[in-house]
Design a protein around this motif. Structure first.
Motif, mmCIF file in Angstrom:
data_model
loop_
_atom_site.group_PDB
_atom_site.id
_atom_site.type_symbol
_atom_site.label_atom_id
_atom_site.label_comp_id
_atom_site.label_asym_id
_atom_site.label_seq_id
_atom_site.Cartn_x
_atom_site.Cartn_y
_atom_site.Cartn_z
ATOM 1 N N VAL A 154 0.847 -1.191 0.000
ATOM 2 C CA VAL A 154 0.000 0.000 0.000
ATOM 3 C C VAL A 154 0.881 1.238 0.000
ATOM 4 N N TRP A 155 0.549 2.197 -0.879
ATOM 5 C CA TRP A 155 1.339 3.423 -1.049
ATOM 6 C C TRP A 155 0.527 4.628 -0.589
ATOM 7 N N ARG A 156 1.246 5.635 -0.146
ATOM 8 C CA ARG A 156 0.617 6.910 0.184
ATOM 9 C C ARG A 156 0.124 7.582 -1.093
ATOM 10 N N ASN A 157 -1.114 8.027 -1.102
ATOM 11 C CA ASN A 157 -1.667 8.707 -2.268
ATOM 12 C C ASN A 157 -1.007 10.073 -2.419
ATOM 13 N N ASN A 160 -3.513 13.048 -2.101
ATOM 14 C CA ASN A 160 -4.570 12.908 -1.096
ATOM 15 C C ASN A 160 -5.125 14.261 -0.680
ATOM 16 N N ASP A 183 -7.511 2.906 6.484
ATOM 17 C CA ASP A 183 -6.804 3.970 5.768
ATOM 18 C C ASP A 183 -6.280 5.019 6.745
ATOM 19 N N SER A 187 -2.390 6.243 7.823
ATOM 20 C CA SER A 187 -1.946 7.639 7.846
ATOM 21 C C SER A 187 -1.324 7.985 9.193
ATOM 22 N N ASP A 190 2.096 6.711 9.138
ATOM 23 C CA ASP A 190 2.945 7.581 8.305
ATOM 24 C C ASP A 190 3.362 8.829 9.062
ATOM 25 N N GLU A 428 -6.665 8.054 1.249
ATOM 26 C CA GLU A 428 -5.337 8.597 1.553
ATOM 27 C C GLU A 428 -4.224 7.641 1.180
ATOM 28 N N HIS A 429 -4.558 6.373 0.963
ATOM 29 C CA HIS A 429 -3.590 5.366 0.520
ATOM 30 C C HIS A 429 -4.181 4.600 -0.653
#
Length: 555
Positions: A154-157, A160, A183, A187, A190, A428-429
């Motif tokens: 899973v990657w950070r958008n 976002n 989600d 975050s 992160d 957000e991801h």
């Protein structure tokens, strides 16, 4: 290349005629063939042995007498009993069918099949040996599963939205929560990674913010941010939290980010001077660098949303020059979107030339933007009727190939671009090649496809041709790795429940759903016939029992 006598999808598929044949399994070795043959022969031998044992014990077990007793008992039953029996069976099978259907649509698999594989099969001795030879099919499956796990990261958008100014406003209007707990939890992790370090205890404001990033309740986080500002008016991360979650407009968020930038630059310069004193100071510099980059990036996004696109482009370019190692943040995707809004297609091509490289990770933004640029050169003059007569030109074939490449990477995007599925706010991801990435890309880039005349028309005529080139996408791809099978599960965690998750490849209904549906229908029909025609059904039941008895006596 392509056959000129065909149009659209057929011609585009012909452009890849040199690709290897799909769906052919590698030949099995003699050991695997021998093992499979022995397994089949063993099952047949057990079946024959069972029939032989039953025949040998027919006299001691008095099978004929027991069958006659059962037949007499069945003949004494009234039609009402059969109606009640079949009606009850129909009700039970109907309930099982409804539960199976619900479980399949919620989890994407059959409940009965899962129970059979995970619980019943081990009890029946159906487990496979954990030791396998190198290169065996089981080893290949393990390698494929490990590859799928790596692809399901899973990657950070990179695009976002702001929680207070955008996500929360959506909740106020619709009453729906656009973000899932999974989600938001990602975050929070992160934020703790980017905005905290081991030296936070040296500054009381950072200690408060470290606890604030771990809070689940938004009002508690906002309250902690104000407490940090009371301890230190130059706490950059406190301004970041307030800009993200308390600001209700983009203007308010930009104002708070500017205050965060002023405080962040001061702390960053101070950390630069002390970075070589100890490992703790180096960790503090990395944290302060992350904070500064995050603030500048969000300021660029504020400028983009407020219409100051050239200012946003300048901030992004400066970021990419000043901090080139931070390519994992995918700032170039923000830059691509802003350049497309400016219609600076030459600059977009220059960015793609740098980041659309075989050694760099791909994304839907990279692949579909490359397809959009090639489509732009031919879409305004493209006509299905003309192309069907004369075939596709070289430029059109290049555009079709780019579309097929993009669709192979993420097959969910075209339905959103063609407005065959409704869009929601992006999470957000995102999961690359998944539905979450498709939502995030289409949310920001649909307007750029609409701006180019004929681009969506060419996409609509050609995108489904990709699936003919890859008949077994989970086993073998064309330009990319096989499509990961774990995207559906991850996307269901990232996307809200009111969104219908796109699944690729489309799953067929499990056998047990068909079986329970047939069982429910057949038993209901038998109950109805028995109730309406009791005499005829009684004769039919007696005939069946007589035939069964004759067969047993013959054996």
């Amino acid at each position: 290349m392509a056959d000129r006598n065909y149009f659209g999808e057929a011609a585009a598929a012909a452009a890849f005629s040199s690709a290897p044949v799909r769906g052919l399994s590698p030949p099995l070795g003699w050991k695997e063939r021998l093992r499979a043959g022995l397994a089949g022969a063993g099952a047949s031998l057990w079946f024959v042995a069972g029939l032989g044992l039953l025949y040998a014990l027919r006299v001691p077990l008095r099978l004929c007498e027991h069958l006659a007793a059962v037949t007499g008992f069945l003949n004494s039953l009234t039609p009402k009993f059969y109606v009640a029996l079949t009606g009850t069976s129909s009700l039970i099978s109907g309930l099982i069918f409804i539960f199976e259907w619900w479980y399949f649509h919620k989890h994407g698999t059959s409940f009965i099949e899962q129970v059979s594989i995970n619980h019943l099969r081990p009890l029946m001795g159906g487990t496979e040996s954990s030791i396998s030879e190198p290169g065996s099919p089981s080893n290949r499956e393990c390698e494929t599963s490990r590859q799928n796990l790596s692809e399901c990261k899973v990657w950070r958008n990179p695009l976002n939205l702001f929680r207070g100014a955008e996500y929360r406003r959506y909740t106020w209007v619709t009453g729906k929560e656009p973000l899932t707990y999974y989600d938001m939890n990602l975050s929070a992790q992160d934020h703790q990674t980017f905005f905290t370090c081991d030296t936070d205890f040296l500054r009381p404001s950072d200690t408060v913010m470290q606890k604030a990033w771990r809070e689940r309740n938004p009002p508690a986080r906002i309250k902690a941010a104000y407490q940090a500002l009371e301890l230190n008016n130059d706490c950059a991360t406190a301004y970041v939290l307030l800009a993200e979650e308390e600001a209700t407009t983009i203007v308010d968020a930009e104002r708070l980010f500017k205050q965060a930038l002023k405080a962040g630059e001061t702390i960053y310069k101070r950390s630069q001077q002390c970075q070589h004193q100890s490992p703790q100071h180096e960790a503090q510099l990395r944290r302060d660098t992350n904070v500064l980059v995050y603030i500048k990036r969000r300021l660029a996004m504020c400028a983009r949303k407020l219409g100051r696109i050239r200012e946003a482009v300048k901030i992004m370019r400066d970021l990419m020059k000043e901090f080139p190692p931070l390519t994992m943040l995918n700032i170039h995707e923000n830059l691509l979107e802003s350049l497309l809004e400016l219609q600076a297609y030459a600059d977009v091509q220059a960015v793609l030339a740098k980041y659309d490289d075989i050694s760099l990770p791909k994304s839907a933004a990279i692949c579909y933007t490359a397809a959009l640029l090639k489509t732009r050169t031919v879409s305004d003059k493209f006509s299905p009727e003309t192309a069907s007569r004369r075939g596709l030109s070289t430029a059109e074939i290049s555009a079709v190939e780019a579309i097929h490449r993009a669709v192979e990477f993420n097959p969910h995007v075209p339905k959103y671009l063609l407005e065959m599925k409704s869009l929601i706010l992006p999470p957000e991801h995102i999961l690359k090649r998944g539905d979450s990435e498709a939502v995030a890309y289409a949310f920001f880039h649909l307007q750029h496809w609409k701006r180019i005349e004929g681009a969506l028309n060419l996409l609509q005529c050609t995108w489904e041709g990709t699936f003919r080139m890859i008949p077994y996408p989970l086993e073998k791809g064309h330009l990319f790795y096989p499509y990961p099978s774990c995207t559906e599960t991850a996307d269901r965690e990232l996307l809200p429940t009111f969104h219908h998750v796109s699944v690729y490849p489309k799953k067929e209904l499990p056998f047990f759903i068909h079986f329970t549906a047939g069982l429910c229908s057949s038993t209901a029909m038998i109950a109805l016939l028995t109730h309406q025609f009791p005499e005829i059904m009684g004769v039919f039941a007696k005939a069946v029992s007589m035939i069964s008895r004759t067969c047993i006596e013959y054996l």
